[in-house]
Design an enzyme around this catalytic site. Structure first.
Site: not given
Length: 231
Positions: A12, A14, A171
């Site tokens: 991922d 961001d 995240d």
């Protein structure tokens, strides 16, 4: 035993590779203020961490009763974000080391993100990560964003890798759910520590509840090439 030769890693972007959430917050805050919502806070923003920009724009239109279309809001957010992304995006130091470690071992890597293709490109170019991460997938390019597995499955397809041979770094709750749905192992590094106890993170194969403060490149690499954890 996992070996670099049978492994692919999908990141991922961001909040996982780069600390871009402050830029997304500022772009969103400016956009909402321009459309008559002046009091958008960081706590408000945290509710949308891990949700694609496209879906966020649609949610804002409904939740705030905005006159602008979701497409207009999306264009406004992207325009403001890109201005920030090109010059003000910070890579997490241990994540940069991890990418470099994987690259030196010849491990195929990809980025699968809810951001637009333009935003992904701007961040990777602005941080120099584009030297290592040439395969990218945006949620704009697949039918469904996270928590659906589409972006991760498309990343695996572009890498020529079987989902079972892929490890995702995430995240956010929707991303952890998407990795699980894709049948991929997951290293979860929660951006919002208060969300570490979410049931979606319980499906991760390696959960670092303290987020980036707990993540080290060497430990993550050693975990990857060690014995494959049983599910």
């Amino acid at each position: 035993m996992s070996t670099p030769g049978t492994l692919s890693v999908i990141f991922d972007l961001d909040g996982t590779l780069v600390d871009s959430e402050p830029n997304y917050y500022e772009a969103g805050r400016q956009t909402l203020a321009a459309h008559g919502v002046p009091d958008f806070t960081w706590a408000d923003h945290e509710r949308y961490v891990g949700v694609s920009t496209q879906e966020t724009a649609a949610l804002w239109k409904r939740e705030y009763g905005l006159d602008a279309s979701a497409d207009e809001l999306l264009a406004d957010i992207d325009r403001r974000y890109l201005q920030l992304a090109r010059t003000a995006t910070r890579v997490y130091p241990e994540m940069r080391k991890f990418v470099e470690l994987l690259a030196s071992a010849g491990v195929p890597m990809a980025v699968a993100s809810g951001s637009s293709p333009e935003a992904i490109g701007a961040v990777l170019a602005g941080t120099g990560l584009d030297a290592y991460l040439r395969t990218t997938v945006s949620a704009d390019e697949v039918p469904r964003g996270k928590p659906a597995p589409d972006v991760f499955l498309e990343a695996a397809r572009r890498l020529g890798a079987a989902p079972a041979d892929c490890v995702v770094l995430e995240d956010a709750v929707p991303g952890a759910a998407a990795a699980h749905a894709a049948g991929m192992r997951c290293i979860a590094v929660p951006y919002v520590p208060a969300q570490a106890g979410a049931p979606e993170f319980a499906t991760a194969d390696l959960l670092l509840p303290g987020g980036q403060a707990e993540f080290t490149a060497r430990d993550a690499y050693d975990w990857l090439v060690g014995p494959t954890p049983s599910r």
